[in-house]
Design an enzyme around this catalytic site. Structure first.
Site, PDB file in Angstrom:
ATOM      1  N   CYS A   1      26.854 -81.464 -63.643  1.00 47.30           N
ATOM      2  CA  CYS A   1      27.106 -80.154 -63.075  1.00 47.30           C
ATOM      3  C   CYS A   1      26.224 -79.622 -62.070  1.00 47.30           C
ATOM      4  O   CYS A   1      26.492 -79.318 -61.041  1.00 47.30           O
ATOM      5  CB  CYS A   1      27.318 -78.943 -64.144  1.00 47.30           C
ATOM      6  N   CYS A   2      24.769 -79.853 -62.508  1.00 46.68           N
ATOM      7  CA  CYS A   2      23.806 -79.614 -61.764  1.00 46.68           C
ATOM      8  C   CYS A   2      23.762 -80.421 -60.385  1.00 46.68           C
ATOM      9  O   CYS A   2      23.357 -79.974 -59.423  1.00 46.68           O
ATOM     10  CB  CYS A   2      22.441 -79.631 -62.274  1.00 46.68           C
TER      11      CYS A   2
ATOM     12  N   CYS B   1      24.132 -70.279 -67.396  1.00 44.27           N
ATOM     13  CA  CYS B   1      22.964 -71.071 -67.712  1.00 44.27           C
ATOM     14  C   CYS B   1      21.711 -70.431 -67.970  1.00 44.27           C
ATOM     15  O   CYS B   1      20.642 -70.842 -67.842  1.00 44.27           O
ATOM     16  CB  CYS B   1      23.096 -72.453 -66.909  1.00 44.27           C
TER      17      CYS B   1
ATOM     18  N   CYS C   1      22.367 -70.274 -62.353  1.00 49.97           N
ATOM     19  CA  CYS C   1      23.573 -69.740 -62.452  1.00 49.97           C
ATOM     20  C   CYS C   1      23.837 -68.960 -63.851  1.00 49.97           C
ATOM     21  O   CYS C   1      23.254 -69.100 -64.618  1.00 49.97           O
ATOM     22  CB  CYS C   1      24.557 -71.299 -62.761  1.00 49.97           C
TER      23      CYS C   1
ATOM     24  N   CYS D   1      16.679 -78.745 -63.051  1.00 46.66           N
ATOM     25  CA  CYS D   1      18.272 -79.146 -62.549  1.00 46.66           C
ATOM     26  C   CYS D   1      18.305 -80.192 -61.914  1.00 46.66           C
ATOM     27  O   CYS D   1      19.421 -80.827 -61.932  1.00 46.66           O
ATOM     28  CB  CYS D   1      18.504 -77.677 -61.964  1.00 46.66           C
TER      29      CYS D   1
END
Length: 259
Positions: free
Chosen positions: A126-127, A212, A209, A237
């Site tokens: 995702c990162c 997170c 985010c 990240c």
């Protein structure tokens, strides 16, 4: 120029900046960093405390620096408000870089909307999609990359220098606040009426985010609120790690040598 020669040239430039501006104040550092650049200087901001300090210093000095940000699509509403306020306050344009929608859609189909909680691999993916790939586009063609890293943000960042050769990206990476403390940054922001994210006052020290990020508890390190469900002190990240997966590419300088 071969890859080895290019890496050596970047390392030489980084060492020269460290020597020339390692003990200089912020205004002289920034002026020197921009003066040595042989191409575009890009400052990537996430509108955190350190980035706001740098935005103020760069904008008020009217330095020829490109402002850029990575809009992951999952930021806190307060970040967007501060983004607009910062542009209006300093008369600047912050260039947005967004993740590729095809990559986001595929990732969510495969992992679910909150699949990043399930595994380290899913979170890293995702990162990569929302941050690392857009960063590559933000830095495309840049000669120098300015960041808001501070050495005392985490143990992993303790070995980062003022200037480093980012060989993988073919540019010079410079962190003008590397030897600042959070208290020093806060004092600067207060003295100069720098606009800050109100979430900082609510314990959100390091803001990424929304899903997170949480507020830190008393006694926790600054980045404890990032990816708190993972047992990893590094809390990165992927934006600032090298090809070896490590953030610090040099040994930490002895405390007495830091300005």
């Amino acid at each position: 120029m071969t890859t080895t020669q290019a890496a050596a040239a970047l390392a030489h430039r980084a060492a020269a900046l460290d020597t020339a501006f390692g003990r200089a104040d912020l205004s002289k550092r920034l002026a020197g960093i921009v003066a040595q650049a042989s191409g575009p200087v890009v400052f990537t901001t996430s509108f955190g405390l350190e980035d706001q300090v740098l935005a103020h210093a760069i904008a008020t000095a009217k330095l020829p620096v490109i402002f850029a940000t990575l809009d992951t699509g999952r930021l806190f509403p307060e970040v967007y408000t501060l983004w607009q306020e910062t542009e209006e306050r300093y008369g600047i344009l912050v260039r947005p870089y967004y993740p590729r929608h095809e990559a986001v859609e595929l990732h969510i189909r495969q992992n679910g909307i909150t699949g990043f909680y399930a595994s380290r691999d899913a979170r890293n993916a995702c990162c990569d999609i929302r941050k690392v790939e857009p960063l590559g586009r933000a830095l495309a063609g840049a000669d120098t990359w300015l960041t808001g890293l501070r050495a005392d943000q985490s143990a992993a960042r303790g070995g980062v220098k003022l200037a480093e050769a980012d060989v993988a990206r073919g540019l010079l990476k410079v962190s003008p606040l590397i030897d600042w403390t959070r208290e020093r940054a806060l004092a600067f922001a207060e003295a100069n009426d720098v606009p800050l994210n109100p979430l900082h006052a609510q314990g959100f020290v390091s803001i990424g985010c929304q899903p997170c990020t949480r507020a830190i508890r008393p006694g926790e390190p600054e980045r404890a609120g990032r990816w708190w469900w993972e047992d990893d002190a590094a809390k990165e990240c992927g934006l600032h790690v090298g090809p070896d997966g490590k953030l610090a590419r040099s040994k930490p300088a002895p405390a007495e040598t830091r300005a």
